[in-house]
Scaffold this active site. Structure first.
Site, PDB file in Angstrom:
ATOM      1  NE  ARG A  69      32.310   0.146  16.057  1.00 27.90           N
ATOM      2  CZ  ARG A  69      33.222   0.363  15.053  1.00 27.90           C
ATOM      3  NH1 ARG A  69      33.182   0.293  13.809  1.00 27.90           N
ATOM      4  NH2 ARG A  69      34.368   1.030  15.678  1.00 27.90           N
ATOM      5  CD  GLU A  97      21.467   2.733   2.903  1.00 27.21           C
ATOM      6  OE1 GLU A  97      21.015   3.192   2.003  1.00 27.21           O
ATOM      7  OE2 GLU A  97      22.748   3.004   3.083  1.00 27.21           O
ATOM      8  CG  HIS A 105      -6.079   7.108  -8.296  1.00 28.42           C
ATOM      9  ND1 HIS A 105      -5.116   6.541  -8.658  1.00 28.42           N
ATOM     10  CD2 HIS A 105      -6.001   7.144  -7.051  1.00 28.42           C
ATOM     11  CE1 HIS A 105      -4.422   5.721  -7.627  1.00 28.42           C
ATOM     12  NE2 HIS A 105      -4.992   6.467  -6.797  1.00 28.42           N
ATOM     13  CD  GLN A 149      28.875   9.608   7.897  1.00 30.52           C
ATOM     14  OE1 GLN A 149      29.003   8.146   7.362  1.00 30.52           O
ATOM     15  NE2 GLN A 149      28.402  10.231   6.843  1.00 30.52           N
ATOM     16  N   GLY A 191       0.819  -1.292  -0.007  1.00 30.32           N
ATOM     17  CA  GLY A 191       0.017  -0.061   0.066  1.00 30.32           C
ATOM     18  C   GLY A 191       0.865   1.238  -0.094  1.00 30.32           C
ATOM     19  CB  SER A 192       3.959   2.417   1.505  1.00 30.40           C
ATOM     20  OG  SER A 192       4.925   3.651   1.076  1.00 30.40           O
ATOM     21  CG  LEU A 238      -4.646   7.961 -16.887  1.00 33.77           C
ATOM     22  CD1 LEU A 238      -6.232   7.600 -16.821  1.00 33.77           C
ATOM     23  CD2 LEU A 238      -4.390   9.250 -17.019  1.00 33.77           C
ATOM     24  N   GLY A 296       2.655   4.194 -11.922  1.00 39.18           N
ATOM     25  CA  GLY A 296       2.920   5.155 -11.269  1.00 39.18           C
ATOM     26  C   GLY A 296       4.159   4.994 -10.326  1.00 39.18           C
TER      27      GLY A 296
END
Lengths: 616, 616
Positions: free
Chosen positions: B307, B355, B251, B417, B114-115, B177, B146
């Site tokens: 990390r 990413e 639309h 960063q 949907g996104s 469209l 689109g």
């Protein structure tokens, strides 16, 4: 006359600067700089039209360093051509303007870079601005081959092609090596060429260390091209130092010992420590026609959705401010920016469904004389969060983001279209203003307010407007004033038993509940939190005077929303409460009519009524 | 035998479903559905290898609807082939599983869409998973023209090409469209072809309403291709209804009146209300070899950066869990996932600096049997916020995001960063777990804990680890246990005058200040908030027992960080404090050595010491 020998000698000195400054900083990316030395030096010495003072203005050619970690190269050339006068050995030291990645505090740096894949989108905005003003200055942007993997570049390639930005020159430094391994395409220049060609760009392929080939490429661009133009340059990371050149495992590492440094400098074989730099500084003719009159605060006193109200207001502003530009990502009929397009089509930019280039362009435009308004569903600005974050560091004059379709009250379209994290996102920016008007009057007035405050020098940077989909009734008198940082006490009595803070669509449910409770003799203070950030803590505390119980209703995630912000202020101010609760969107919404969803999330008027009854 | 006539008749019935369901829902995107009817129907009827029960598993072909607003089409075909049995007229109603955009609560929906612009990246993950398991099932993904403007698609095209995913079929529905105007390329199919060709894909161009051409395209793919494959289909939005077909301004609008609906259905010219659907349901051979033994909690008792500690732990986990995969965006030497790559190279995916596709792939992998660990600088996950947000709605089994380089303690590289908004971002997700270990022991233990909890069915979804760049000393005994949702009281006495909550690098400064203050007879309670979300409010309140003054030090934006979360819990629990203050990153950081920056932001040990002296 700048000879090839001069340029070559100057390149050696620049290489020395790069090696030394990063050596003394004990960190940095010298090898990344070394691959671009000739590309940048030739540009600044022979082709870039600029003046060192106030560089870069719209009447200058401007150079954008997308690969921001090559900052030491930028600093060195800036110093050689007279843009800065800093001591390069202060690189990365506290208080130095020579930061690890370019900072706009330094002369000549217009955009903070360092998150990769953003420079080209910014450049598209900068080039569009020049086209709009019919000024012949050009925009050059240098990107690394590693960052060419970011999809945002392809959004930008499309838009540059669409607007036929033949004043834009993209330089791709193909040095083969990424941070941790070879790039996707290594030294296969054809992979770059195929893509540029498919996206409708002109291009040349060159040896990025050969002065004459570089000159030929820039000359071709300057002679005039019919499309946006790219230079695909084969280079070597670490070029010029045998033990760095084209070697792996040297990304982001300075030389480690003075011996290494001396050996490297020796290899440069410097013939002349003082190459004279004869750059002919000049500018393009340009007369600034910006009009900066304050906007009369005229609002349409009519019930409508806040998304519509801000769009109406910005369209009105368009009449007074000729340097206002509006950007869309193919939702102008939902955000109502179609109003603006209809009136001022030449200042309306359709980016299609590509929020990253839209946001990058916004920065390029804002830094080239425009006040920028860009709008899409609030949910979809998440697509551009990295661009928004980096935009902040560039300190744009004024960029207004309008996010529509906040919260669950959008109804049937469901969670994918609901902005539920937008307040968290925009508030988390160190420098930002976040507003959330609930009715048409406050929406229009706040929008005009923001622009007028900016015109008076009182407000800059990123401003986010959160707006709602449904039409909402009018809360305020036409003469009400809305100060940024304040709240409005909408309902108040001498003996309020509880206060409710809310905004957006739930606020209207709160008022309905207020009425019902009032009929039953329960007095509730109702507060409209239209300014999320800043939020004046003293003012807030005064608004809660005498209150011991607080409820918050907001159609946003519990985390990062208005409720948590208010919590921290109240706790800090030592407000002692008997009851405090935030009712927010704490479970995944459904797809259903708005009222059903407000009920599902306990923020319809009856749920609010019940909650108050339970608490008082 | 499924005849063309049968398919055509079925397409009419599906069109009717679309028009009716959106009409009764009074919202939705029928015209978007209508352009894709033939493309989807032919696929499900003739080519997709699947069984309606438990569809789609890795041993099925799977179809991903990237253009999620075409959900009514999906629901109709799902019903025809027996995947669902819902009443289509409940579309978009409260309680219905037929949401406006596909929800994973519905059978057969594996990914919430949907996104726009995300389906292809997910599909790349799903296709990679099949390749890894040497299973012949295929992945089909339908995108709109689109959404082809989203840069993420080009990241995905690159990675599909890199991994030679010739089991992946992209269908581009070019209906010309967009939502608010024509798409960038309108009906110029050549623009799509040029791009696909440049990115190394095979493709065919067809009439997307012509059954035989569609069959030819799928057949070509199924016969075997050497590269990822795309079908560029020219279609018409609103196809099949004269007053909708190829018309603007339709639309996202259903038919408005019953008359319109009847007229539209009449135009469909339905010959047969009950077309029999003979789909031969089957699956590919596949034996699941996943081993799910709990991980022994063995940690390396050594001072190192968090990390590094989590990367060591995940590499250890790789030995026990053969369905663990690790993704990188060209920073493996900073995130230390290079350890995992070295041991298990076939389960390490290099996405390069992209990413969005990395995050989309993570979802595709997680939904196809993998436990996923993806890591980059915390700041750069902002690039994928929209993908992360949408991933949540897909409810993946376990996806561990590890963001490194939190806060200002990264030092010289500067603000671009630094992760300063990552806690706000990941916490704002309605369903997420956010952890922030400060030392090597807690980092390793929490990582293993997360995996073991997941294996025991106690933890699912998105887990974010915030980690630091500098090496930090060890805080905990090797036998210490770390429960998610709790805090650790590190220093405590009978007469503490103040409590400090902190985490990450500033926590070590707090401990230094504690020591100095203790020497001066001032007792400070020190609390390590390693679990940001969830955070057990009762446990927190108990940890603050007897405390009237609280300071918080965190290297994150003031907004959306740990401090505001803690505020809301304390206010809710009615904690009465004499003093409360959050010291966070509230001004734009500089580029300088870590200690200088901690001092600049008032969170080095001496600033902390001074602050406490001032407050107690």
């Amino acid at each position: 006359m700048i000879t090839t020998t001069n340029i070559q000698e100057l390149c050696k000195l620049i290489r020395k600067d790069i090696l030394e400054s990063t050596f003394y900083a004990k960190s940095g990316h010298p090898t990344t700089c070394l691959s671009s030395v000739e590309l940048v030096t030739v540009l600044f010495l022979k082709y870039l039209v600029f003046e060192p003072e106030n560089y870069p203005q719209i009447y200058h050619d401007e150079f954008i360093l997308s690969k921001g970690h090559a900052a030491p190269l930028l600093y060195s050339i800036y110093k050689k051509v007279g843009i800065i006068n800093e001591d390069l050995k202060t690189l990365r030291k506290l208080g130095s303007l020579l930061e690890g990645h370019p900072s706009v505090k330094l002369n000549g740096v217009k955009y903070a870079t360092g998150s990769l894949g953003q420079g080209l989108s910014i450049a598209v905005g900068a080039a569009w601005a020049r086209k709009y003003h019919k000024i012949d200055s050009k925009v050059y942007v240098l990107i690394g081959d590693g960052e060419f993997a970011e999809g945002s570049n392809f959004e930008a390639l499309n838009i540059a092609y669409k607007y036929n930005l033949n004043n834009l020159c993209l330089i791709i430094d193909v040095n083969r090596l990424g941070q941790s391994e070879e790039t996707l395409f290594k030294h296969n220049l054809d992979e770059y060429v195929k893509r540029l060609d498919a996206f409708g760009w002109e291009y040349v392929v060159i040896d990025g260390h050969n002065i004459e080939e570089i000159e030929g490429a820039y000359q071709k661009f300057i002679n005039g091209v019919n499309k946006p133009f790219a230079i695909v340059a084969k280079t070597f990371k670490g070029k010029g130092v045998s033990f760095l050149e084209n070697k792996e495992n040297w990304h982001g590492k300075p030389l480690q010992t003075l011996d290494e440094l001396n050996k490297a400098i020796q290899e440069l074989n410097i013939q002349n420590e003082e190459v004279s730099v004869n750059v002919s500084y000049r500018r393009y003719p340009y007369s600034n026609s910006v009009q900066n009159k304050l906007i009369p605060v005229e609002v349409e006193y009519k019930e409508m959705a806040t998304r519509q109200a801000v769009a109406k207001a910005i369209t009105k502003v368009g009449k007074y401010i000729n340097n206002l530009v509006v950007l869309d990502a193919d939702v102008k009929n939902s955000t109502y920016t179609e109003y603006f397009e209809k009136e001022y089509g030449d200042r309306f930019i359709q980016c299609h469904i590509a929020e990253q280039v839209m946001t990058g362009m916004a920065l390029g435009l804002a830094k080239n004389g425009f006040i920028v308004y860009l709008s899409t569903f609030g949910a979809f600005f998440t697509r551009a969060f990295d661009f928004v974050r980096m935009m902040m560091y560039s300190k744009p004059p004024l960029v207004i983001f309008v996010g529509t379709h906040a919260g669950v009250s959008i109804g049937e379209d469901g969670p994918s279209q609901m902005a539920l994290e937008d307040l968290a996102m925009f508030s988390s920016l160190i420098e930002s203003t976040v507003l959330y008007p609930s009715d048409s009057v406050s929406a229009q007035k706040l929008l005009i307010n923001v622009i007028n405050q900016h015109l008076q020098g009182k407000l800059n940077g990123i401003v986010y407007f959160r707006t709602s989909r449904p039409s909402t009734s009018i809360l305020y008198d036409i003469n009400e004033e809305f100060e940024i940082g304040k709240v409005k006490v909408l309902r108040k009595s001498e003996n309020d038993e509880i206060a409710i803070l809310s905004n957006g669509v739930p606020l209207f449910e709160v008022i309905k509940a207020y009425n019902k409770l009032k009929d039953e003799g329960i007095n509730v203070r109702v507060i409209d939190v239209y300014s999320i950030k800043p939020l004046d803590e003293d003012y807030l505390v005064r608004a809660l005077d005498g209150i011991k119980k607080v409820l918050i209703f907001e159609e946003h995630s519990l985390y990062g929303g208005m409720g948590q912000i208010v919590s921290s202020l109240l706790l800090k101010k030592g407000n002692v409460l008997d009851y405090f609760e935030i009712i927010a969107i704490d479970k995944i919404p459904l797809s259903a009519p708005a009222n059903d969803l407000l009920n599902y999330h306990n923020m319809d008027y009856f749920s609010i009524y019940n909650k108050v009854k339970q608490v008082v």
